[in-house]
Design a protein around this motif. Structure first.
Motif, PDB file in Angstrom:
ATOM      1  N   SER A 146      28.459  21.362  -0.758  1.00 53.12           N
ATOM      2  CA  SER A 146      27.565  22.747  -1.016  1.00 53.12           C
ATOM      3  C   SER A 146      28.678  23.700  -1.177  1.00 53.12           C
ATOM      4  N   SER A 147      28.112  24.892  -1.549  1.00 52.96           N
ATOM      5  CA  SER A 147      29.182  26.264  -1.427  1.00 52.96           C
ATOM      6  C   SER A 147      28.216  27.199  -0.798  1.00 52.96           C
ATOM      7  N   ASP A 148      28.876  28.454  -0.617  1.00 54.56           N
ATOM      8  CA  ASP A 148      28.304  29.560  -0.059  1.00 54.56           C
ATOM      9  C   ASP A 148      26.998  30.072  -0.804  1.00 54.56           C
ATOM     10  N   LEU A 150      25.374  28.093  -3.625  1.00 55.67           N
ATOM     11  CA  LEU A 150      24.580  27.092  -4.091  1.00 55.67           C
ATOM     12  C   LEU A 150      24.871  25.659  -3.340  1.00 55.67           C
ATOM     13  N   LYS A 151      23.610  25.420  -2.930  1.00 55.01           N
ATOM     14  CA  LYS A 151      23.448  24.186  -2.086  1.00 55.01           C
ATOM     15  C   LYS A 151      23.686  22.789  -2.875  1.00 55.01           C
ATOM     16  N   ASN A 152      23.257  22.727  -4.123  1.00 56.18           N
ATOM     17  CA  ASN A 152      23.564  21.514  -4.749  1.00 56.18           C
ATOM     18  C   ASN A 152      24.748  21.520  -5.487  1.00 56.18           C
ATOM     19  N   GLN A 153      25.964  21.278  -5.288  1.00 51.60           N
ATOM     20  CA  GLN A 153      27.206  21.277  -5.753  1.00 51.60           C
ATOM     21  C   GLN A 153      27.806  19.999  -5.949  1.00 51.60           C
ATOM     22  N   GLY A 154      27.188  18.832  -5.592  1.00 51.65           N
ATOM     23  CA  GLY A 154      27.576  17.598  -5.936  1.00 51.65           C
ATOM     24  C   GLY A 154      26.897  16.398  -5.260  1.00 51.65           C
TER      25      GLY A 154
END
Length: 220
Positions: A146-148, A150-154
């Motif tokens: 996850s990123s700051d 966006l939760k769905n990053q991978g």
């Protein structure tokens, strides 16, 4: 092993994935379906790599639909699949999940590990972001990063499939190629980075090693 790569724009190539392929003495074939309309045959595919691009899985171009059929066939045969950005979205769409708008992220920003299913990954890494759409996490998959913004990053699924919304694969020359050709895409992005900002940021040395680890994992 024959690695078939689906490339979707001239300035987003395989980068470190190609270096990994050479290291293991695999054969890599790069297809450009957006330009030539040609896709590999599944019986000539030992590993499938689906790269990024400016299009959306929600577009209705014939090659985009045909590409998902190839992904489905690869899943049926348990062939290793890696998708980056548009490629990850194509995997999720193939599985029946929605692709929708997200906050536009363009530039360097941290991603945070959300699962320990792949051993030895750091808790925090700096990745190159170049997107404004996102995927739903498929049932049966683990949220991987996850990123700051966006939760769905991978996600990782069945020890054979990894999809990343961001990019670990670009090497320094690849980043320069992306910026000089598509630098205008930085306009209005939430990371507030300019083309000059992106070029000034060195590619983190660990990113190629992490890319290798992810590819090793799905090919075990």
């Amino acid at each position: 092993m024959r690695i078939n790569v689906l490339q979707h724009t001239p300035n987003e190539g395989p980068g470190a994935i190609q270096t990994w392929s050479h290291k293991h003495q695999h054969e890599m074939y790069i297809y450009h379906p957006y330009q030539f309309g040609i896709l590999p045959k599944i019986d000539e595919t030992d590993m499938l790599v689906i790269l990024g691009g400016p299009m959306s899985p929600n577009d209705h171009d014939d090659w985009i639909v045909q590409e998902r059929q190839l992904i489905k066939e690869a899943m049926t045969k348990n062939i290793p699949i890696f998708g980056a950005c548009f490629g990850a979205q194509q995997i999720a769409k193939t599985l029946g999940y929605k692709i929708g708008k997200a906050k536009k992220e363009v530039g360097w920003a941290p991603v945070y590990l959300q699962s320990d299913v792949i051993p030895g990954l750091p808790k925090k890494l700096t990745a190159l972001h170049w997107h404004e759409e996102t995927f739903e996490i498929p049932d049966g998959a683990d949220l991987l990063f996850s990123s700051d913004l966006l939760k769905n990053q991978g996600f990782v699924m069945n020890h054979r499939i990894i999809g990343l919304q961001f990019h670990f694969e670009p090497l320094a020359d690849n980043v320069r190629e992306m910026v000089v050709n598509d630098g205008s895409y930085t306009a209005g992005n939430y990371l507030k980075q300019t083309p000059a900002d992106i070029l000034a940021h060195p590619v983190p040395t660990e990113n190629e090693a992490i890319m290798n680890k992810l590819l090793d994992y799905i090919c075990e």
